[in-house]
Structure formats: structure tokens, C-alpha cells
Design a protein around this motif. Structure first.
Motif, PDB file in Angstrom:
ATOM      1  N   ARG A  13      48.837  17.659  63.281  1.00 54.97           N
ATOM      2  CA  ARG A  13      48.841  18.815  61.972  1.00 54.97           C
ATOM      3  C   ARG A  13      48.322  19.824  62.634  1.00 54.97           C
ATOM      4  NH1 ARG A  13      45.634  15.886  57.292  1.00 54.97           N
ATOM      5  NH2 ARG A  13      46.252  17.865  56.363  1.00 54.97           N
ATOM      6  N   LYS A  14      49.051  21.064  62.375  1.00 53.76           N
ATOM      7  CA  LYS A  14      48.453  22.341  62.874  1.00 53.76           C
ATOM      8  C   LYS A  14      47.376  22.634  62.013  1.00 53.76           C
ATOM      9  CE  LYS A  14      51.633  22.328  65.890  1.00 53.76           C
ATOM     10  NZ  LYS A  14      51.386  22.096  67.130  1.00 53.76           N
ATOM     11  N   ALA A  15      46.677  23.720  62.480  1.00 58.53           N
ATOM     12  CA  ALA A  15      45.277  24.115  61.875  1.00 58.53           C
ATOM     13  C   ALA A  15      46.024  25.179  60.862  1.00 58.53           C
ATOM     14  CB  ALA A  15      44.278  24.798  62.933  1.00 58.53           C
ATOM     15  N   ALA A  16      45.189  25.186  59.709  1.00 59.88           N
ATOM     16  CA  ALA A  16      45.712  25.951  58.585  1.00 59.88           C
ATOM     17  C   ALA A  16      44.725  27.240  58.322  1.00 59.88           C
ATOM     18  CB  ALA A  16      45.915  25.125  57.336  1.00 59.88           C
ATOM     19  N   GLY A  17      45.268  28.145  58.052  1.00 61.04           N
ATOM     20  CA  GLY A  17      44.417  29.412  58.042  1.00 61.04           C
ATOM     21  C   GLY A  17      43.829  29.535  56.593  1.00 61.04           C
ATOM     22  N   PHE A  18      44.419  29.331  55.469  1.00 62.27           N
ATOM     23  CA  PHE A  18      44.003  29.308  54.121  1.00 62.27           C
ATOM     24  C   PHE A  18      44.668  28.144  53.236  1.00 62.27           C
ATOM     25  CE2 PHE A  18      44.078  33.833  55.522  1.00 62.27           C
ATOM     26  CZ  PHE A  18      42.716  34.182  54.911  1.00 62.27           C
ATOM     27  N   ASP A  19      43.954  27.687  52.412  1.00 68.14           N
ATOM     28  CA  ASP A  19      44.286  26.719  51.613  1.00 68.14           C
ATOM     29  C   ASP A  19      45.151  27.389  50.672  1.00 68.14           C
ATOM     30  OD1 ASP A  19      43.703  25.378  48.567  1.00 68.14           O
ATOM     31  OD2 ASP A  19      43.724  23.681  50.051  1.00 68.14           O
ATOM     32  N   ILE A  20      46.376  26.708  50.140  1.00 67.22           N
ATOM     33  CA  ILE A  20      47.557  27.233  49.140  1.00 67.22           C
ATOM     34  C   ILE A  20      46.564  27.380  48.089  1.00 67.22           C
ATOM     35  CG2 ILE A  20      48.031  25.066  48.603  1.00 67.22           C
ATOM     36  CD1 ILE A  20      50.320  27.963  49.146  1.00 67.22           C
ATOM     37  N   SER A  21      45.772  26.867  47.236  1.00 70.11           N
ATOM     38  CA  SER A  21      44.986  27.288  45.982  1.00 70.11           C
ATOM     39  C   SER A  21      44.299  28.724  46.327  1.00 70.11           C
ATOM     40  CB  SER A  21      44.103  26.094  45.582  1.00 70.11           C
ATOM     41  OG  SER A  21      44.643  24.815  45.391  1.00 70.11           O
ATOM     42  N   VAL A  22      43.872  29.024  47.297  1.00 66.66           N
ATOM     43  CA  VAL A  22      43.269  30.164  47.566  1.00 66.66           C
ATOM     44  C   VAL A  22      44.395  31.288  47.591  1.00 66.66           C
ATOM     45  CG1 VAL A  22      42.002  31.528  49.378  1.00 66.66           C
ATOM     46  CG2 VAL A  22      41.226  29.188  48.939  1.00 66.66           C
ATOM     47  N   ILE A  23      45.380  31.115  48.334  1.00 67.48           N
ATOM     48  CA  ILE A  23      46.572  32.171  48.370  1.00 67.48           C
ATOM     49  C   ILE A  23      46.808  32.298  47.032  1.00 67.48           C
ATOM     50  CG2 ILE A  23      48.846  32.523  49.238  1.00 67.48           C
ATOM     51  CD1 ILE A  23      48.092  30.884  51.577  1.00 67.48           C
ATOM     52  N   ILE A  24      47.144  31.357  45.960  1.00 61.06           N
ATOM     53  CA  ILE A  24      47.726  31.555  44.756  1.00 61.06           C
ATOM     54  C   ILE A  24      46.635  32.180  43.831  1.00 61.06           C
ATOM     55  CG2 ILE A  24      48.127  30.302  42.592  1.00 61.06           C
ATOM     56  CD1 ILE A  24      49.138  28.026  44.202  1.00 61.06           C
ATOM     57  N   VAL A  25      45.422  32.132  43.906  1.00 59.14           N
ATOM     58  CA  VAL A  25      44.321  32.711  43.087  1.00 59.14           C
ATOM     59  C   VAL A  25      44.394  34.169  43.654  1.00 59.14           C
ATOM     60  CG1 VAL A  25      42.097  33.005  42.574  1.00 59.14           C
ATOM     61  CG2 VAL A  25      43.096  30.621  42.657  1.00 59.14           C
ATOM     62  N   ARG A  54      35.316  50.111  37.213  1.00 55.65           N
ATOM     63  CA  ARG A  54      34.940  48.910  36.172  1.00 55.65           C
ATOM     64  C   ARG A  54      35.942  47.801  36.540  1.00 55.65           C
ATOM     65  NH1 ARG A  54      34.872  52.602  31.883  1.00 55.65           N
ATOM     66  NH2 ARG A  54      36.402  51.454  30.906  1.00 55.65           N
ATOM     67  N   VAL A  55      37.385  48.324  36.560  1.00 50.98           N
ATOM     68  CA  VAL A  55      38.288  47.109  36.595  1.00 50.98           C
ATOM     69  C   VAL A  55      38.370  46.399  37.831  1.00 50.98           C
ATOM     70  CG1 VAL A  55      40.770  46.926  36.773  1.00 50.98           C
ATOM     71  CG2 VAL A  55      39.820  48.132  34.682  1.00 50.98           C
ATOM     72  N   LEU A  56      38.333  47.155  39.066  1.00 50.60           N
ATOM     73  CA  LEU A  56      38.238  46.684  40.214  1.00 50.60           C
ATOM     74  C   LEU A  56      37.137  45.817  40.542  1.00 50.60           C
ATOM     75  CD1 LEU A  56      39.789  49.457  42.322  1.00 50.60           C
ATOM     76  CD2 LEU A  56      40.847  47.521  41.428  1.00 50.60           C
ATOM     77  N   LEU A  57      35.722  46.053  40.057  1.00 48.55           N
ATOM     78  CA  LEU A  57      34.495  45.194  40.505  1.00 48.55           C
ATOM     79  C   LEU A  57      34.747  44.010  39.713  1.00 48.55           C
ATOM     80  CD1 LEU A  57      31.674  48.054  40.299  1.00 48.55           C
ATOM     81  CD2 LEU A  57      32.422  46.587  42.081  1.00 48.55           C
ATOM     82  N   SER A  58      35.438  44.116  38.497  1.00 51.15           N
ATOM     83  CA  SER A  58      35.223  43.247  37.629  1.00 51.15           C
ATOM     84  C   SER A  58      36.341  41.961  38.098  1.00 51.15           C
ATOM     85  CB  SER A  58      35.863  43.481  36.223  1.00 51.15           C
ATOM     86  OG  SER A  58      35.736  42.297  35.267  1.00 51.15           O
ATOM     87  N   LEU A  59      37.391  42.513  38.402  1.00 53.53           N
ATOM     88  CA  LEU A  59      38.543  41.606  39.033  1.00 53.53           C
ATOM     89  C   LEU A  59      37.910  41.160  40.388  1.00 53.53           C
ATOM     90  CD1 LEU A  59      41.737  43.561  38.719  1.00 53.53           C
ATOM     91  CD2 LEU A  59      41.023  41.565  37.381  1.00 53.53           C
ATOM     92  N   PHE A  60      37.134  41.871  41.146  1.00 55.75           N
ATOM     93  CA  PHE A  60      36.521  41.162  42.509  1.00 55.75           C
ATOM     94  C   PHE A  60      35.638  40.091  41.988  1.00 55.75           C
ATOM     95  CE2 PHE A  60      32.870  41.297  45.350  1.00 55.75           C
ATOM     96  CZ  PHE A  60      33.254  40.914  46.476  1.00 55.75           C
ATOM     97  N   VAL A  61      34.883  40.381  41.144  1.00 52.59           N
ATOM     98  CA  VAL A  61      33.801  39.279  40.634  1.00 52.59           C
ATOM     99  C   VAL A  61      34.659  38.034  40.237  1.00 52.59           C
ATOM    100  CG1 VAL A  61      32.033  38.510  38.924  1.00 52.59           C
ATOM    101  CG2 VAL A  61      31.961  40.941  40.118  1.00 52.59           C
ATOM    102  N   GLY A  62      35.804  38.195  39.480  1.00 56.97           N
ATOM    103  CA  GLY A  62      36.412  37.018  38.986  1.00 56.97           C
ATOM    104  C   GLY A  62      37.141  36.300  40.111  1.00 56.97           C
ATOM    105  N   VAL A  63      37.716  37.048  40.946  1.00 57.52           N
ATOM    106  CA  VAL A  63      38.502  36.331  42.086  1.00 57.52           C
ATOM    107  C   VAL A  63      37.548  35.579  42.979  1.00 57.52           C
ATOM    108  CG1 VAL A  63      38.544  38.243  43.528  1.00 57.52           C
ATOM    109  CG2 VAL A  63      40.301  36.663  43.584  1.00 57.52           C
ATOM    110  N   ALA A  64      36.422  36.135  43.267  1.00 61.71           N
ATOM    111  CA  ALA A  64      35.430  35.405  44.336  1.00 61.71           C
ATOM    112  C   ALA A  64      35.092  34.240  43.533  1.00 61.71           C
ATOM    113  CB  ALA A  64      34.417  36.433  44.333  1.00 61.71           C
ATOM    114  N   ILE A  65      34.675  34.196  42.269  1.00 65.48           N
ATOM    115  CA  ILE A  65      34.170  32.983  41.587  1.00 65.48           C
ATOM    116  C   ILE A  65      35.175  31.949  41.746  1.00 65.48           C
ATOM    117  CG2 ILE A  65      33.409  31.982  39.302  1.00 65.48           C
ATOM    118  CD1 ILE A  65      32.219  34.753  38.724  1.00 65.48           C
ATOM    119  N   VAL A  66      36.487  32.294  41.448  1.00 65.60           N
ATOM    120  CA  VAL A  66      37.506  31.221  41.586  1.00 65.60           C
ATOM    121  C   VAL A  66      37.775  30.715  43.028  1.00 65.60           C
ATOM    122  CG1 VAL A  66      39.739  30.759  40.882  1.00 65.60           C
ATOM    123  CG2 VAL A  66      38.317  31.845  39.497  1.00 65.60           C
TER     124      VAL A  66
END
Length: 307
Positions: A13-25, A54-66
Motif C-alpha cells: 500500500r502506498k502512502a496517502a497524502g490526504f484522507d478522501i473525507s478531508v478532500i471532500i470537506v 465575515r464570510v471567509l472567517l466563518s467558512l474557515f472556522v466551519g471547515v476546520a471543525i469538520v
């Protein structure tokens, strides 16, 4: 056999850089951000800058939490050493060995220096899950049956339920509750955005404080694993020393950001409401609601009747 492929063994198995769920989010939140950037030219004046912030900060908080729910670097460790490659063999390899602990399991990587040694490609990334509904010991047994390299099996054995290290249950429970509190933080983040759009600014600020509190609670939950002393993981002449990773510090930064934003909004509500409404682009609405008419036309017929 078969052009160098062994027919009865799975491929490495090759080393993976990102989990597919992270990429989707990340793709979902980037789509929302790009959609907003398409409409931002239609906002006039300084309100355009306020909306963007406001929008970019809010989206940054949301994506980081998920995203931190699915990352595997809440705790990390990495060493480079010479070690035995397989059981019942005296062949040694020089390799980088990495340990990446997440909320739902552990990833163990093994990459040779160089990758091609002893007529094999040494580039492994194995995941062992301890989340509820998953059997870590079974995953470890499957690794034994596949004949994974000795360094990976040695590190994975430290986290089994039968290991003398006795950290399996602590990591499993701590990761479960840390994940649960992060999902609550995501829900309160959504509620705060709804309150800001109503607008109920001070209550949105309160919900940001709650979001930050649950983010910090998730860190406290995960930190309880330090109550169980970690066994010494000695590989060759090197030792794996586990330390908090990027996801842990990102969650801490998000929690502090929510605290700062929430406290600022609540303080401005009581100290300088006009400035707060200007930032949320509400001053013009208030001016229109309370605007006085410059001229008033009265029908003399109704005035004479006392109306």
C-alpha cells in the motif's frame, strides 16, 4: 511469477497524502467560498470588505471543525533509523517511521531511504481503527496475516487492547468524546451564522463563545490520554516520542479565534452598537426605518374637520 508480482500476497500500500473525507470537506467549503466571491462585486462600498472578512472567517472556522474529525495528526512522531524489515530475517533497512494518531485510529508509515532496498519497494501507510464499530485487534491480526513489515507491527502492537501499555481504551474513549464535542461545536457554529443573518448579533456572539468552548472541551477530552503513561517505542537505536500534532493546534487556534470574535461582538453590543452594526452592514437599514420626511403635505379638507 507474473512479471515480478507474487500471486498469493496483496500489493504494498502506498502512502496517502490526504484522507478522501478531508478532500471532500475541503472541496465543499471551497465551493461555498468561490460562490460568495462571485457575488462579492455586487456589494458596494466598505461593506464589501466587511462581508468578505465575515464570510471567509466563518467558512474557515466551519471547515476546520469538520476537517480535524478525519485527520490523523492529533499526535505525531517520526524517526529515521536502521531496523529489521521482516520477521525471521536479518536483513536491515534504513527507513523513516512515522506514527500519526487521530480521533478514530492510528496511521503508521514506513518509507525506505531510498525507497527501493533489498529488492523491494518500501513505502507503507497502514491504518488501524479503534473507533466504535471497528475492531482494532482484528485489524492488527489481519496485518499479521498479510505479513506487514516488523516495524509497523511492532508499533501497532503497542495500541492493542491486550498490550501491557494499556492505552487502547483511553485513546478510544478520549477520541470518541473529542469527536462528539467537535460535532456540537459545528452545530453551534451553524446556529451562530443563523443568528447573525436574522440579525440577532449579541446572541450570535454568545453562540460563538459556545463554539469556542466546545472546541476547547474536545482538546481537554483528547488530552486525557496523557493520564496513561505511554510505553517506550524503541525501533533500532531510535525512540518514537509522541507530541501534539497539527490538528490539535489547529483546533486550539479555532477555539481561541471563536472566543476572541465572540467577546468582541458582545463587548461592541454594549459599548459601541453603531460600530457593530456598521460591520454587519445594518446602519443603512436603521437609517431608512427611522428616516424623517423632509416635507409633509396635508389635505386642508381633513384638517378643517379635525382629522
Amino acid at each position: 511469477l507474473f512479471d515480478g508480482v507474487f500471486p498469493f500476497y496483496p500489493q504494498q500500500r502506498k502512502a496517502a497524502g490526504f484522507d478522501i473525507s478531508v478532500i471532500i470537506v475541503i472541496v465543499v467549503f471551497l465551493t461555498l467560498a468561490c460562490s460568495f466571491l462571485l457575488i462579492i462585486p455586487g456589494i458596494r462600498g466598505r461593506a464589501r470588505l466587511y462581508w468578505t472578512l465575515r464570510v471567509l472567517l466563518s467558512l474557515f472556522v466551519g471547515v476546520a471543525i469538520v476537517v480535524v474529525q478525519f485527520t490523523g495528526d492529533w499526535e505525531t512522531s517520526w524517526v529515521q533509523t536502521n531496523t529489521f524489515y521482516k520477521s525471521f530475517s536479518h536483513a536491515t533497512v534504513n527507513a523513516d517511521i512515522g506514527l500519526y494518531i487521530g480521533l478514530k485510529g492510528v496511521n503508521i508509515t514506513l518509507k525506505g531511504n531510498p525507497v527501493n532496498q533489498i529488492n523491494e519497494t518500501i513505502n507503507y501507510n497502514e491504518h488501524f481503527s479503534w473507533s466504535f464499530g471497528a475492531d482494532y485487534d482484528q485489524s492488527y491480526s489481519q496485518g499479521l496475516q498479510k505479513g506487514l513489515p516488523s516495524p509497523i507491527l511492532y508499533v501497532a502492537e503497542k495500541f492493542t487492547s491486550q498490550s501491557p501499555c494499556a492505552v487502547h481504551r483511553q485513546y478510544r474513549i478520549s477520541g470518541h468524546y473529542a469527536s462528539a464535542t467537535l460535532w456540537v461545536a459545528f452545530c453551534t457554529w451553524i446556529i451562530s451564522n443563523i443568528l447573525f443573518s436574522m440579525p440577532a448579533l449579541v446572541y450570535g456572539g454568545y453562540m460563538l463563545l459556545v463554539t469556542g468552548a466546545f472546541a476547547i472541551f474536545s482538546l481537554l477530552s483528547f488530552s486525557t490520554v496523557r493520564n496513561s503513561p505511554m510505553c517506550l517505542i524503541q525501533i533500532g537505536t531510535a525512540t518514537l516520542h509522541v507530541a501534539y500534532g497539527g490538528s490539535f493546534w489547529l483546533t486550539l487556534a479555532i477555539g481561541l479565534l471563536c472566543f476572541v470574535a465572540g467577546i468582541t461582538i458582545v463587548a461592541l453590543h454594549y459599548l459601541n452598537l453603531e460600530l457593530l452594526k456598521t460591520f454587519f452592514d445594518l446602519r443603512e437599514v436603521k437609517a431608512e426605518e427611522y428616516q424623517e420626511m423632509a416635507e409633509v403635505y396635508v389635505n386642508p379638507h381633513f384638517v378643517n374637520k379635525g382629522l
